[in-house]
Design a protein around this motif. Structure first.
Motif, PDB file in Angstrom:
ATOM      1  N   SER A  87      16.721  38.985   2.000  1.00 22.34           N
ATOM      2  CA  SER A  87      16.808  40.148   2.882  1.00 22.34           C
ATOM      3  C   SER A  87      16.601  41.477   2.170  1.00 22.34           C
ATOM      4  CB  SER A  87      18.172  40.159   3.583  1.00 22.34           C
ATOM      5  OG  SER A  87      18.324  39.038   4.418  1.00 22.34           O
ATOM      6  N   ASP A 100      14.593  42.185  10.338  1.00 21.02           N
ATOM      7  CA  ASP A 100      15.953  42.556  10.716  1.00 21.02           C
ATOM      8  C   ASP A 100      16.047  42.939  12.189  1.00 21.02           C
ATOM      9  OD1 ASP A 100      17.066  42.086   8.253  1.00 21.02           O
ATOM     10  OD2 ASP A 100      16.954  44.164   7.568  1.00 21.02           O
ATOM     11  N   THR A 166      27.149  41.768   5.044  1.00 19.92           N
ATOM     12  CA  THR A 166      25.707  41.745   5.275  1.00 19.92           C
ATOM     13  C   THR A 166      25.005  41.997   3.948  1.00 19.92           C
ATOM     14  OG1 THR A 166      25.482  44.124   5.675  1.00 19.92           O
ATOM     15  CG2 THR A 166      26.032  42.731   7.582  1.00 19.92           C
ATOM     16  N   ARG A 172      19.740  45.872   8.649  1.00 21.63           N
ATOM     17  CA  ARG A 172      20.720  44.848   9.057  1.00 21.63           C
ATOM     18  C   ARG A 172      22.055  45.520   9.364  1.00 21.63           C
ATOM     19  NH1 ARG A 172      20.718  39.603   7.278  1.00 21.63           N
ATOM     20  NH2 ARG A 172      18.474  39.966   7.131  1.00 21.63           N
TER      21      ARG A 172
END
Length: 321
Positions: A87, A100, A166, A172
């Motif tokens: 990510s 995202d 996260t 995100r």
């Protein structure tokens, strides 16, 4: 022939086609331990290359050279050659924030086809232009679920106030803030202790990551939100890639394809078996009201359009229709 077997066969064919390759040093590193999808992608790439010779590989895993953010900086600086990125790649190239955007992909087949096609090509070109990094292949972390120790997540209202780990991706974080949670960026290796000590209420990751990092041992509920699909971007320093011969480039791309196929197989196997395993261990697994989540996330589209550019978002959406 299964995808992984086909990818391995292609890689070995590429390697055997270049028996005269000189030994070339490659340094590979990953944040996660063996068994994790990121590690699997890199290890499969390494092992496939090793079968054909021609490369002298130094391999570092389990965060031996730092977490993903540290490895990203080492990759950009040319101090490590190959790194699988999850990510956090959005911090390098804003176009990757597309992953995202909640509920962009309906299923894995759609996401995989996009990454293997036009979307993947555009992202690879963008990463080259913005960071001088070469995309070797796109693997799969998969669709993400939410685990926590407070309550089942059936609707967005159930996220209210939950301290959820996260990745560091601002998009995100923005998404979970919009849904009412209290997103808390944290290195993946620190999450288990934070969950056990109650510093965090929960986290969001594919089921395979939940299992590999033993988050199921310190959580009570798993909600199959499938809110975003996360690929693995196996990236290489572009100068290092460009310095390879054409035969070596072909070999490493084929080996990376084998790594990608391995992660997709793991994703399918995990999603098929882990729900039952988690339930047998006493966790409560539920399927939330996804229509409510999609409605709550819909207003995020305009904010994402500004980040990835309206043109790019429209192109992606049109390609998925």
């Amino acid at each position: 022939m299964k995808p992984l077997a086909f990818a391995l066969a292609a890689a070995l064919a590429a390697l055997s086609a270049a028996p005269g390759m000189a030994q070339t040093a490659l340094k590979m590193a990953v944040e996660t331990p063996p068994g994790d999808p990121l590690n699997l992608m890199l290890a499969t790439t390494r092992d496939t290359l090793a079968q054909g010779g021609g490369f002298d590989i130094d391999y570092y895993d389990s965060g031996a050279m730092g977490d993903e953010k540290a490895l990203t900086e080492l990759l950009r600086a040319g101090q490590v050659d190959v790194v699988p990125l999850g990510s956090d790649i959005v911090e390098l190239d804003s176009k990757f924030a597309i992953f995202d955007l909640p509920f962009l992909f309906e299923d894995k087949a759609t996401a995989r086809a996009a990454l293997d096609g036009e979307l993947g090509a555009k992202l690879a070109a963008s990463l080259r232009e913005t960071n001088n990094l070469q995309v070797l292949a796109f693997g799969e972390l998969g669709f993400r679920a939410i685990s926590n120790s407070v309550r089942p997540i059936n609707t967005p209202a159930d996220l209210a106030g939950l301290k959820l780990r996260t990745p560091g991706s601002q998009t995100r974080i923005m998404s979970f803030q919009a849904l009412g949670a209290a997103p808390t960026p944290m290195s993946l290796g620190e999450v288990y202790v934070a969950l056990r000590q109650g510093v965090l209420d929960g986290q969001e990751n594919p089921l395979s990551v939940v299992k590999e990092f033993s988050f199921d041992e310190v959580q009570k509920y798993i909600s199959l939100t499938n809110h975003v699909y996360t690929p693995i971007t196996l990236a290489m320093s572009a100068p290092a890639f460009d310095a390879l011969s054409a035969e070596q480039q072909e070999a490493i791309l084929a080996a990376a394809a084998a790594g990608a196929a391995a992660t997709r197989s793991l994703s399918d196997e995990s999603d098929a078996s882990l729900v039952q395993e988690f339930e047998a261990a006493g966790l409560e697994v539920n399927k939330p009201d996804l229509a409510a989540f999609k409605a709550a996330a819909a207003p995020l589209r305009d904010a994402f359009a500004e980040i990835v550019t309206p043109e790019f978002l429209t192109e992606v959406e049109d390609s998925l229709k």
